[in-house]
Design an enzyme around this catalytic site. Structure first.
Site, PDB file in Angstrom:
ATOM      1  N   HIS A 101       0.866  -1.184   0.000  1.00 44.78           N
ATOM      2  CA  HIS A 101       0.000   0.000   0.000  1.00 44.78           C
ATOM      3  C   HIS A 101       0.901   1.232   0.000  1.00 44.78           C
ATOM      4  O   HIS A 101       1.567   1.502   0.987  1.00 44.78           O
ATOM      5  CB  HIS A 101      -0.921   0.010   1.222  1.00 44.78           C
ATOM      6  CG  HIS A 101      -1.874  -1.149   1.249  1.00 44.78           C
ATOM      7  ND1 HIS A 101      -3.106  -1.108   0.661  1.00 44.78           N
ATOM      8  CD2 HIS A 101      -1.747  -2.399   1.763  1.00 44.78           C
ATOM      9  CE1 HIS A 101      -3.722  -2.277   0.826  1.00 44.78           C
ATOM     10  NE2 HIS A 101      -2.915  -3.077   1.493  1.00 44.78           N
TER      11      HIS A 101
ATOM     12  N   ASP B 255       2.221  -6.951   2.572  1.00 41.40           N
ATOM     13  CA  ASP B 255       1.005  -6.205   2.922  1.00 41.40           C
ATOM     14  C   ASP B 255       1.393  -4.922   3.665  1.00 41.40           C
ATOM     15  O   ASP B 255       0.764  -4.530   4.652  1.00 41.40           O
ATOM     16  CB  ASP B 255       0.025  -7.044   3.740  1.00 41.40           C
ATOM     17  CG  ASP B 255      -1.368  -6.412   3.808  1.00 41.40           C
ATOM     18  OD1 ASP B 255      -1.570  -5.348   3.188  1.00 41.40           O
ATOM     19  OD2 ASP B 255      -2.238  -6.978   4.490  1.00 41.40           O
TER      20      ASP B 255
END
Lengths: 424, 306
Positions: free
Chosen positions: A63, A306
Site C-alpha cells: 500500500h 502487505d
C-alpha cells in the site's frame, strides 16, 4: 551503454536453478551475461565476495497510500523503503483515495512513479467500482492503463456473484483476481484473532472461519469458472489446507502470506499493542506452524509484506479505533531469512523463489524475477551475516510490530534497471 | 504497599496485594457506622470521574468513596460524541493532568483504554470498567463480600451466570477468585460463553441446574437487553426460561448459597424478585462494600504514588 559487472557473489536464482558462485554482467537495463568468471574491462565492477546476489525481489502486496494518504506514505518514500528492503518491483494496492477503479487514477500512479519512484511500480486495479463490491470496474480499460491484477484489497468481494463474474471476465486478460478473504458477517466488528487472548483482553475476535469460508468460496468459484484467483495474506492453517487441496485438484490458484503470519502470534497484541493490529489478524502458534508448512510444501507461493503504513497519531489510540495494518518492506527479507532459512531450515533458494520467480509468475512479469540473459537488470546484494536493528525506517510510517527487533540479513546494494538505487 | 501507579486490572495483582486491599477496606467500612462518615486521608487530592459510558452505581460509588476520604471530586460525563468529534482520549487525559488531577477514574466501552491513559499521564488511573476486559473494583468488592460472609474463599464453588463473553465483571471475578483458590463455573448459552474462557481456569456449563450443584456462591450477571437483537439468543423470553435464577432452581445449590448481582438488575429476567429478597442475597451489601473497596484503592494508590 553503461556496463556493471557483479563479481564473486553467491547467486541464488531459483528460476535458473542457480545456487553458487556466478558473475553477472549488466548492460544498460538488461542482463547480458550470467555465468562463471566473466571479465569485461569496460564494465564498472562491483565485488560481491562473501555476499549473496539475488534477482531483485518482488512484493506483490504493497500500500503506497498515494493518492489520498500522503501523510502515511508516498510513492517517493514507499519505493525508497522498498529498495532498502531489497525490492526492485512492487505492486501497489488500489484502496487509495480516489481508488484505482478508473483510468485517470491509474495514470496518475504511472506518471507519479516515473517522477518519484526508485523501483518498478505496477498498480493493481479495483475489482469493483469504489471497492464497494456491487459493480465491476472497467477492468479492460484498467489493464490497458497498466494494471497487472485486480483486487478490492482491504475489502472482500462479499457478493459471490460479483466474484464469479470477475473471475470469468479476467480470463480475457489472463490476470489474477487477488482476493482479500474475509467473511464480514463472521468477522463482525472483530479487531484481533478470536481466541484465548481476545477473551482475556476483552477485544472482539475475528475467527479463523471468517477467512476460511471465503477461501473455500473462492476456490469453488475459480474451479467452476476456470478463472485465476490469487489468495492474499493467508493467515490460518485451515486456509493452507484448503489451498493445498485445491492445487492438487488443479484449480488455478496461488497464494501469498506475510512475514508476520509466520513470525508472530496473537500474543503480540497483549498490552493492546496497536502495532500488532492488522487484517487478517495474527493467529495462534498452531496457525503459524500451518503457514510454515504451507511455505515448505509450496502451497503458499509468495511472501508479500502487505505493507500498510499508518501515522503514529492514527495508531496511538484506543485499540478499537486504531486502523488495521503494519509496514513491512524494510523487515521482510530479513524476517524470511531469519525465521524460515535460519530457524526453519527451508532452503535459501526456496525462500528466494517466493520473493522472485513465483511473484513474477503470479503477475505475469515476463522479464523479472530472474537474472536470465535478456531479463531486466534488477538485482540485490545481500549480506546474510550482518545484523541490524529495525528502526529508523525510510518509510514515512513506523507502525511495525518488529520495531526495535534485531534482525539478521542486510541488503548492501539494490540495482534497478542497471542503476544502483540503494547502498547500505 | 501497592507497587503500581494505577489499578488497571486484577490480572497483574498478587494475592497478597489483593488481601491488603481487602483488609484496608475492612477499616474503611468501619467509618460508615460513625456519625461523621469521613476521614481526612485524601484532603487536598482531586479525583476525576471520567465516564464514557452511563453508570450510576460505579460512578457514585467512587464519588462517595472519594468524599469520605475528604478528596475533591470532579465529574466528567463524556458522551461518546466527543470522541466522534475527534477529541482524543490522550488529549483529554493531558487536560486533566494540566488541572493537576491526582486520580482519573475511567469507564470506557473499549477494552484497553485505561492502559493507554495510564501510559500517557502521571495521575493514577483507576479502571472503572473497560469494554469486555476488566472491572477490577467490582471483582474486589465481590471477593470482599464473599470473604465477609463465608470467611474462607479457597475451595468454594462459585457459579457465574449469564453473558460471560461480554462481561468485564465476570473476567475480574474469575481472575480474583482463581488467585484465592475458588473453583469457578460459568453458565449460560454457548453464544455468550467463548470456549477460550476455559484457559482462564473455569469450568463451562450450559445447564443452569447442573452448574448450580453444590454451589457456595452464585453471581448473576445483568443480561444486556440489546443482545437479543444480535442473535446471541433468540429472545428474552427464551433466555429467562433457560437461565433465570429462581428460588426453585436454587434448590440445586447449597442451602446457604450466597446470592450476588453486580447490578443494575433486570428483575424477572436474569433474577426473580423472590431471589432478591432471600436472606442470603447480599446484593445491597455489595453496594456498601463497593464504597469501602474504592476508598481502600484510592488510599493505597495515594500512598504508593507519594
Amino acid at each position: 551503454m553503461q556496463k556493471i559487472l557483479i563479481k564473486n557473489g553467491h547467486l541464488v536464482d531459483p528460476a535458473q536453478q542457480i545456487d553458487g558462485l556466478y558473475d553477472i554482467l549488466l548492460e544498460g537495463d538488461k542482463v547480458v551475461q550470467c555465468s562463471n568468471n566473466i571479465n569485461d574491462n569496460n564494465a564498472k565492477i562491483i565485488d560481491a565476495q562473501g555476499k549473496y546476489v539475488f534477482p531483485g525481489l518482488i512484493d506483490i502486496h504493497v500500500h503506497l497510500r498515494e493518492p489520498g494518504g500522503e501523510s502515511k506514505e508516498t510513492i517517493y518514500t514507499g519505493t525508497r523503503a522498498a529498495v532498502k528492503g531489497g525490492f526492485t518491483t512492487i505492486c501497489c494496492m488500489p484502496n487509495t483515495r480516489p481508488s484505482l477503479d478508473n483510468v485517470p487514477s491509474v495514470e496518475y500512479i504511472n506518471l507519479k512513479s516515473e517522477k518519484d519512484a526508485v523501483c518498478n511500480v505496477y498498480p493493481v486495479g479495483c475489482v469493483t467500482k469504489g471497492l464497494d463490491g456491487t459493480e465491476l470496474a472497467e477492468i479492460g480499460s484498467l489493464v490497458q492503463a497498466g494494471v497487472i491484477a485486480i483486487s478490492d484489497d482491504g475489502c472482500p468481494v462479499s457478493n459471490a456473484f460479483i466474484m464469479r463474474r470477475a473471475l470469468e471476465y479476467c480470463k480475457i486478460f489472463d490476470i489474477p483476481v487477488i482476493s482479500h478473504c474475509e467473511d464480514r458477517d463472521l468477522a463482525q466488528f472483530g479487531v484481533m484473532n478470536e481466541g484465548a487472548v481476545s477473551t482475556k483482553l476483552g477485544l472482539r475476535g475475528i475467527p479463523n472461519a471468517a477467512e476460511e469460508v471465503m477461501v473455500a468460496r473462492d476456490i469453488i468459484l475459480a474451479e467452476q469458472t476456470s478463472g485465476y484467483v490469487h489468495i492474499a495474506h493467508v493467515s490460518t492453517k485451515g486456509s493452507v489446507a484448503l489451498i493445498r487441496d485445491a492445487k492438487k485438484r488443479g484449480v488455478k490458484i496461488t497464494a501469498e502470506t506475510a512475514p508476520h503470519y509466520f513470525t508472530l502470534t496473537d500474543f503480540a497484541v497483549e498490552g493492546y499493542n496497536t502495532y500488532a493490529k492488522m487484517n487478517p489478524p495474527l493467529r495462534t502458534a498452531e496457525d503459524v506452524a500451518g503457514i510454515k508448512e504451507g511455505l515448505k510444501d509450496g502451497t503458499l507461493d509468495c511472501i508479500a509484506s502487505d505493507h500498510a503504513p499508518h501515522t503514529k497519531e492514527e495508531k496511538n489510540k484506543e485499540f478499537d479505533f486504531a486502523p488495521f495494518g503494519i509496514i513491512g518492506l524494510e523487515t521482510e527479507l530479513a524476517l524470511a531469512y531469519q525465521e524460515l532459512v535460519l530457524k526453519e531450515k527451508l532452503s535459501l533458494s526456496s525462500v528466494i523463489e517466493k520473493l522472485t520467480k513465483n511473484p513474477a509468475e503470479v503477475m505475469r512479469l515476463k522479464t523479472k524475477g530472474s537474472l536470465k540473459i535478456g531479463f531486466d537488470a534488477d538485482l540485490i546484494i545481500f549480506d546474510g551475516n550482518e545484523k541490524f536493528k529495525a528502526n529508523n525506517f525510510i518509510s514515512k510510517s513506523s507502525n511495525s510490530p518488529f520495531l526495535g527487533w534485531e534482525l539478521q540479513g542486510v541488503i548492501n546494494q539494490t540495482i534497478v534497471a542497471g542503476k544502483v538505487v540503494y547502498k547500505s | 504497599m501497592l507497587k503500581t501507579k494505577d489499578l488497571l486490572g486484577l490480572e497483574n495483582l498478587t494475592k497478597k496485594e489483593i488481601e491488603l486491599i481487602l483488609d484496608t477496606a475492612i477499616n474503611f467500612k468501619g467509618v460508615f457506622t460513625r456519625s461523621v462518615k469521613k476521614v481526612p486521608a485524601l484532603r487536598g487530592k482531586t479525583v476525576v470521574n471520567l465516564f464514557y459510558e452511563p453508570s450510576t452505581r460505579t460512578s457514585k460509588s467512587f464519588e462517595v468513596a472519594a468524599q469520605r476520604l475528604s478528596a475533591d471530586v470532579i465529574d466528567i460525563t463524556t458522551s461518546m460524541s466527543s470522541v466522534v468529534k475527534g477529541e482524543s482520549l490522550i488529549d483529554i487525559g493531558k487536560t486533566l493532568e494540566a488541572m493537576k488531577a491526582d486520580f482519573v477514574v475511567i469507564r470506557h466501552a473499549m477494552a484497553g483504554t485505561p492502559k493507554i491513559l495510564a501510559e500517557n499521564i502521571s495521575a493514577a488511573v483507576i479502571n472503572a470498567g473497560d469494554g469486555f476486559h476488566e472491572h477490577p473494583t467490582q471483582g474486589l468488592l465481590d471477593l470482599y463480600t464473599i470473604r465477609e460472609n463465608l470467611d474462607e474463599i479457597k475451595g468454594l464453588k462459585v457459579v457465574i451466570v449469564g453473558d460471560i463473553g461480554h462481561s468485564r465483571v465476570a473476567k475480574s471475578n474469575i481472575l480474583a477468585l482463581n488467585k484465592f483458590g475458588a473453583k469457578v463455573t460459568v453458565v449460560g448459552p454457548p453464544t455468550l460463553i467463548p470456549d477460550s474462557i476455559k484457559e482462564m481456569g473455569v469450568d463451562i456449563e450450559y445447564n443452569l441446574k447442573k452448574a448450580l450443584e453444590n454451589a457456595d456462591v452464585v453471581n448473576i450477571l445483568r443480561i444486556q437487553l440489546e443482545r437479543q437483537n444480535k442473535n446471541l439468543f433468540p429472545s428474552l423470553r427464551e433466555y429467562t426460561a433457560l437461565y433465570k435464577v429462581t428460588p426453585e432452581i436454587l434448590k440445586y445449590a447449597k442451602k446457604s448459597v450466597l446470592i450476588m448481582h453486580p447490578g443494575p438488575m433486570n428483575r424477572g429476567i436474569e433474577i426473580s424478585s423472590e431471589v432478591v429478597n432471600l436472606k442470603n442475597a447480599v446484593i445491597n451489601e455489595q453496594v456498601t462494600n463497593g464504597i469501602a473497596i474504592r476508598m481502600a484503592i484510592l488510599y493505597l494508590l495515594a500512598k504508593a504514588n507519594k
